[in-house]
Enzyme design. Structure first.
Site, PDB file in Angstrom:
ATOM      1  N   HIS A   1       0.846  -1.193   0.000  1.00  0.00           N
ATOM      2  CA  HIS A   1       0.000   0.000   0.000  1.00  0.00           C
ATOM      3  C   HIS A   1       0.880   1.242   0.000  1.00  0.00           C
ATOM      4  O   HIS A   1       2.100   1.159   0.198  1.00  0.00           O
ATOM      5  CB  HIS A   1      -0.933   0.007   1.218  1.00  0.00           C
ATOM      6  CG  HIS A   1      -0.220  -0.107   2.523  1.00  0.00           C
ATOM      7  ND1 HIS A   1      -0.211  -1.252   3.266  1.00  0.00           N
ATOM      8  CD2 HIS A   1       0.529   0.779   3.199  1.00  0.00           C
ATOM      9  CE1 HIS A   1       0.513  -1.072   4.343  1.00  0.00           C
ATOM     10  NE2 HIS A   1       0.978   0.157   4.333  1.00  0.00           N
TER      11      HIS A   1
HETATM   12  C1  T46 Z   1       2.884   0.637   6.829  1.00  0.00           C
HETATM   13  C2  T46 Z   1       3.637  -0.629   7.015  1.00  0.00           C
HETATM   14  C3  T46 Z   1       5.111  -0.412   7.083  1.00  0.00           C
HETATM   15  C4  T46 Z   1      -4.291  -0.311  13.301  1.00  0.00           C
HETATM   16  O1  T46 Z   1      -5.418  -0.493  13.773  1.00  0.00           O
HETATM   17  N1  T46 Z   1      -3.531   0.722  13.762  1.00  0.00           N
HETATM   18  C5  T46 Z   1      -2.274   0.977  13.284  1.00  0.00           C
HETATM   19  O2  T46 Z   1      -1.609   1.924  13.738  1.00  0.00           O
HETATM   20  C6  T46 Z   1      -1.765   0.118  12.252  1.00  0.00           C
HETATM   21  C7  T46 Z   1      -0.373   0.356  11.665  1.00  0.00           C
HETATM   22  C8  T46 Z   1      -2.537  -0.917  11.804  1.00  0.00           C
HETATM   23  N2  T46 Z   1      -3.781  -1.122  12.320  1.00  0.00           N
HETATM   24  C9  T46 Z   1      -4.584  -2.259  11.841  1.00  0.00           C
HETATM   25  C10 T46 Z   1      -5.011  -2.212  10.382  1.00  0.00           C
HETATM   26  C11 T46 Z   1      -5.103  -3.685  10.008  1.00  0.00           C
HETATM   27  O3  T46 Z   1      -6.358  -4.190  10.378  1.00  0.00           O
HETATM   28  O4  T46 Z   1      -3.771  -3.430  11.971  1.00  0.00           O
HETATM   29  C12 T46 Z   1      -4.038  -4.345  10.911  1.00  0.00           C
HETATM   30  C13 T46 Z   1      -2.758  -4.679  10.163  1.00  0.00           C
HETATM   31  O5  T46 Z   1      -2.334  -3.537   9.404  1.00  0.00           O
HETATM   32  P1  T46 Z   1      -1.775  -3.647   7.919  1.00  0.00           P
HETATM   33  O6  T46 Z   1      -2.392  -4.791   7.221  1.00  0.00           O
HETATM   34  O7  T46 Z   1      -1.882  -2.299   7.275  1.00  0.00           O
HETATM   35  O8  T46 Z   1      -0.231  -3.994   8.223  1.00  0.00           O
HETATM   36  P2  T46 Z   1       1.006  -3.937   7.243  1.00  0.00           P
HETATM   37  O9  T46 Z   1       2.125  -4.604   7.956  1.00  0.00           O
HETATM   38  O10 T46 Z   1       0.661  -4.423   5.891  1.00  0.00           O
HETATM   39  O11 T46 Z   1       1.337  -2.350   7.118  1.00  0.00           O
HETATM   40  C14 T46 Z   1       1.801  -1.631   8.241  1.00  0.00           C
HETATM   41  C15 T46 Z   1       1.093  -0.275   8.346  1.00  0.00           C
HETATM   42  O12 T46 Z   1      -0.318  -0.459   8.351  1.00  0.00           O
HETATM   43  C16 T46 Z   1       1.451   0.652   7.219  1.00  0.00           C
HETATM   44  O13 T46 Z   1       1.039   1.963   7.525  1.00  0.00           O
HETATM   45  O14 T46 Z   1       3.381   1.582   6.242  1.00  0.00           O
HETATM   46  O15 T46 Z   1       3.205  -1.414   8.127  1.00  0.00           O
END
Ligand code: T46
Length: 133
Positions: free
Chosen positions: A50
């Site tokens: 993303h």
């Molecule tokens: C990024 C990369 C490096 C939250 O509720 N609060 C938060 O602060 C974050 C970061 C995530 N979430 C929730 C959203 C999803 O339901 O946690 C779950 C996992 O997040 P996501 O699938 O976006 O995780 P990654 O590892 O793909 O991405 C993360 C960050 O979301 C993103 O901003 O830059 O790490």
């Protein structure tokens, strides 16, 4: 210009070991509103895929390693995050993917904004369309 913007954090070491202090608007080039960390990532799993419309972040692997791929719609570059003294600045509107997490990887992220799902662009075609505008 390279997409990989490395920030070296100076360790404060003495005979007991090392310590790194990260301060907003000093070693980290924005006010820090949120800190989160990614750990216990399962083997073979990739994360990210993303971009963010406004969010800036600094990523640092405090333990272990993983590979970060950045893409701005024109170029794509990869870097290993493998040191607690090495941060990578990820600017807004940069697509990111993370691969090859070691079992012990703890990836720390310092973020310029509070969590906001509306700030994410999670579809690569939408991302390319937005950057090409
Ligand atoms: C990024 C990369 C490096 C939250 O509720 N609060 C938060 O602060 C974050 C970061 C995530 N979430 C929730 C959203 C999803 O339901 O946690 C779950 C996992 O997040 P996501 O699938 O976006 O995780 P990654 O590892 O793909 O991405 C993360 C960050 O979301 C993103 O901003 O830059 O790490």
């Amino acid at each position: 210009m390279s997409l990989i913007q490395l920030i070296d954090f100076s360790p404060l070491g003495d005979e007991r070991g090392s310590l790194v202090a990260l301060e907003g608007l000093k070693s980290v080039p924005f006010e820090i509103k949120r800190v989160y960390y990614i750990f216990a990532t399962q083997q073979g799993v990739s994360r990210g895929f993303h971009a963010h419309k406004r969010l800036k972040q600094v990523a640092v692997c405090v333990t272990g390693r993983c590979r970060l791929v950045l893409d701005d719609g024109n170029q794509r570059e990869a870097v290993w995050l493998d040191s607690p003294t090495k941060g990578i600045l990820i600017e807004e509107m940069v697509w990111r993917e993370m691969y090859d997490f070691s079992e012990d990887c703890v990836l720390l992220l310092l973020a310029s904004e509070y969590y906001d799902e509306a700030d994410y662009i999670r579809d690569y075609a939408d991302y390319i369309e937005t950057v090409k505008k």
